[in-house]
Design an enzyme around this catalytic site. Structure first.
Site, PDB file in Angstrom:
ATOM      1  CG  LEU A  32      -1.964  -1.089   1.303  1.00  0.00           C
ATOM      2  CD1 LEU A  32      -2.684  -1.043   2.633  1.00  0.00           C
ATOM      3  CD2 LEU A  32      -2.979  -0.931   0.176  1.00  0.00           C
TER       4      LEU A  32
ATOM      5  NE  ARG B   5       8.489  -3.211   0.962  1.00  0.00           N
ATOM      6  CZ  ARG B   5       8.910  -2.687  -0.198  1.00  0.00           C
ATOM      7  NH1 ARG B   5       9.825  -1.725  -0.195  1.00  0.00           N
ATOM      8  NH2 ARG B   5       8.443  -3.115  -1.344  1.00  0.00           N
TER       9      ARG B   5
ATOM     10  CG  ASP C 169       3.687  14.325   8.632  1.00  0.00           C
ATOM     11  OD1 ASP C 169       3.851  15.218   7.781  1.00  0.00           O
ATOM     12  OD2 ASP C 169       3.982  13.134   8.444  1.00  0.00           O
TER      13      ASP C 169
END
Length: 669
Positions: free
Chosen positions: A508, A515, A626
């Site tokens: 994804l 990952r 973020d």
């Protein structure tokens, strides 16, 4: 409790019992013994035919003493209780089993008054080949007129033996017996245990006894309305406060079954009625509907809760919480999101004890204060006692203690051989362990930053400090947690199976930590699996922060942590899967359809609610640092959830004036 007019619903139940019985006949049990003990003729009870035990060729009745029959002349009794078989010594029924697996074992008892024995004083013990079902029961200490017992026994051989043992120099008796196959998917091998929250495995090796089965907000349902012959009683007498609940009902034909839930799970007459809050949209967030049940505190209980959103008129409006005792079993439960639509059944299984040091078990539903609609519902509830360490459902005696069996010569030889083989295996195992230990000690440390497994002990919600030294020091980063609130503990093999061995086609995204793969659990649940890179110092720091934040946060608009895996020095986190991915992919750079203005507004509001909760709802405010379109994820219904807390920081305390807002982050899931 507010009443509804049950007349149309009861009429529907009656009609379904007569003309609609064919629609309930989707399941045909392979083993289907309906035995009228002591009767000389077939009997019809709740739409089913019971045959005399003297004419059934597939069962064998053995008794150490002669058994006698008793028949009542009273026509006021239900037919099933008008005859009985009485045993003055140990006696057993042996049933031939064609299909192994779970079977209902149902026993009917009524002390017929005109028999030659005083059955009210009879002391009855009933055991199977492995489990104690009933131990020294007597009607002298029982308030009811009839006794009906239902058990779910996993039969693993081609026969099942039910043994009746008279106690205290009395007799034993039984009026009727059922041994009926149960579909394999009805009872799982694993459920979620509460307090502490952890997976509970091995249910298939245990026996269950039905203690309560309720049709919330609806009338009594019998075997005529249930494909598995179950009885569902109305819930009103178990409500803690009657006025707290209001009946709901819809046409049973509106219920839409999916693959995971069938009429064998529960009939549509259960899912088409419910209890909702008697005073919806109350401002008091502590308002709950609570049901109270008397239980034996020496046993654990299997609790199955049935839901179906027959209240809402649109998706994602009804969000509420489920409590079992003082434990929150399901938080921010969005029924339509889980089921995919309105009027679609959903159920969840739990393992629970009684309340602390008491003989009470409580089940409650209450509103989620952050939801658009402040309400809660429940459609059905099943509570089943789980056999204890003695393999008993009644007391602490085992089958062996109640039916002592002297060892045969063959058994003695088997015991001797088993001991010798066991001792040999133990010696070999010890030698292998020593060799492995020596081999590991002799290995030189590898470069990089291997992770230590997560030692989880206790029930604290606090995470100890994580120390991460730089690569220059040559010291591995060390993580230590003291929490059981990280969710489910996954085995590495489960993660491998879920991601097809980390198939790159399921990738994804990639981030500073590692990952992220799409995965599918055994029960079909879609998840996102984040696998860390042990050589990424940045990833370790983000991983630490992610756990620190998510172990304390639960909100509808924050991505939830499902569990983790720390086997084989891996560091893997498992999150809920967001089917529509990041918001960024719906705004630019892809060929996906454009979002409507209504969807955009709802996504903005959802993300804002998640951020507002971070700033004001947590014990200490949290600054995300973020926030960007790649970190706002969308589920299958385009509900926005804020993700990726790896760069977050706790907000300023009273004596602080500044929090770092340096630009951080990377693209990824």
């Amino acid at each position: 409790m507010e009443k509804v007019k049950w007349g149309p619903l009861i009429l529907a139940v009656i009609l379904l019992g007569f003309i609609g019985h064919g629609s309930y006949a989707s399941f045909t049990p392979v083993d289907n013994y309906l035995i009228a003990c002591g009767s000389s003729k077939n009997l019809t009870f709740q739409g089913r035919t019971f045959v005399p035990d003297s004419v059934q060729s597939s069962i064998v009745l053995k008794s150490q003493a002669n058994s006698v029959t008793a028949v009542s002349s009273s026509t006021a009794l239900p037919p099933i209780y008008q005859s009985a078989r009485i045993f003055s010594g140990i006696a057993s029924y042996k049933f031939e089993i064609e299909q192994e697996g779970r079977h209902w074992v149902r026993l009917y008892f009524y002390p017929i008054s005109n028999s030659s024995h005083d059955l009210t004083s009879a002391s009855i013990t009933v055991v199977t080949d492995s489990f104690v079902l009933l131990n020294n029961f007597t009607f002298k200490n029982y308030n009811g007129s009839y006794l009906f017992k239902e058990y779910a026994i996993n039969v693993t051989s081609d026969t099942l033996t039910l043994t009746f043992i008279p106690s205290n120099n009395s007799v034993a008796f039984v009026n009727a017996i059922e041994v009926v196959s149960v579909p394999n998917e009805i009872f799982p091998d694993q459920a979620l245990a509460l307090s502490p929250s952890a997976p509970f495995s091995g249910l298939s090796e245990l026996a269950l006894e039905t203690v309560y089965r309720l049709n919330m907000g609806g009338p009594l349902l019998t075997a005529q309305n249930d494909t598995l012959g179950r009885t569902w009683e109305n819930d009103e007498k178990y409500l803690h406060v009657n006025s707290s609940a209001k009946n709901l009902s819809v046409n049973p034909g509106n219920i839409k079954y999916i693959t995971a839930v069938t009429t064998e799970t529960a009939p549509n007459l259960v899912y088409s009625t419910a209890e909702s809050m008697g005073n919806a949209n109350v401002s008091n967030g502590n308002f709950n509907i609570t049901w109270v049940f008397s239980v034996d505190p020496d046993f654990m209980y299997f609790v199955r809760v049935h839901f179906c959103d027959i209240l809402s008129t649109s998706l994602n409006n009804l969000v509420f919480n489920l409590f079992i005792n003082s434990d929150i079993a399901l938080e921010s439960l969005d029924l339509s999101s889980l089921a995919g639509d309105l009027n679609v059944p959903y159920y969840k299984d739990f393992i629970s004890n009684s309340s602390a040091d008491s003989d009470v078990l409580t089940v409650s539903v209450g509103p989620d204060t952050m939801a658009d609609v402040t309400n809660a519902i429940m459609n059905g509830l099943e509570i089943m006692r789980i056999s204890n360490g003695a393999k008993s459902l009644d007391g602490l005696s085992s089958v062996e203690s109640l039916l002592p069996q002297p060892p045969t010569k063959r058994n003695m030889i088997g015991i001797i051989i088993g001991c010798v083989v066991g001792a040999s295996v133990a010696v070999v195992f010890i030698i292998l362990c020593i060799c492995c230990f020596v081999a590991r000690r002799s290995k030189t440390p590898t470069q990089g930053h291997p992770w230590l497994p997560l030692p989880l002990y206790g029930n604290s919600q606090t995470m100890t400090k994580m120390s991460t030294t730089s690569q220059k020091s040559g010291t591995a980063s060390c993580i230590s947690l003291a929490s059981t609130n990280l969710g489910r503990l996954f085995m590495f093999q489960e993660i491998m199976d879920a991601t097809n061995k980390f198939d790159e086609s399921l990738l994804l995204g990639v981030g500073g930590f590692g990952r992220v793969y799409k995965g599918t659990l055994e029960d079909g649940t879609k998840v996102a699996v984040k696998r860390g890179n042990p050589r990424s110092e940045q990833g370790l720091a983000e991983f630490r922060t992610e756990i620190e934040m998510l172990s304390k946060l639960r909100h509808r608009h924050l991505v939830s942590l499902i569990g983790y895996c720390d086997e084989r020095s891996e560091m893997i986190l498992v999150y809920e899967y967001m089917a529509n991915g990041p918001l960024r992919s719906h705004l630019y750079g892809t060929d996906l359809p454009s979002l409507s203005w209504k969807q955009r507004l709802e996504i903005c509001i959802g993300a804002a609610r998640g951020l507002h909760y971070l700033h004001t709802g947590a014990a200490q405010s949290i600054i995300h640092r973020d926030v960007k379109t790649t970190n706002i994820l969308l589920d299958e219904n385009f509900v926005a959830k804020v993700a990726d807390f790896g760069l977050s920081k706790t907000g300023p305390a009273l004596d602080q004036t500044h929090v770092s807002t340096a630009v951080k982050g990377s693209f990824g899931y």
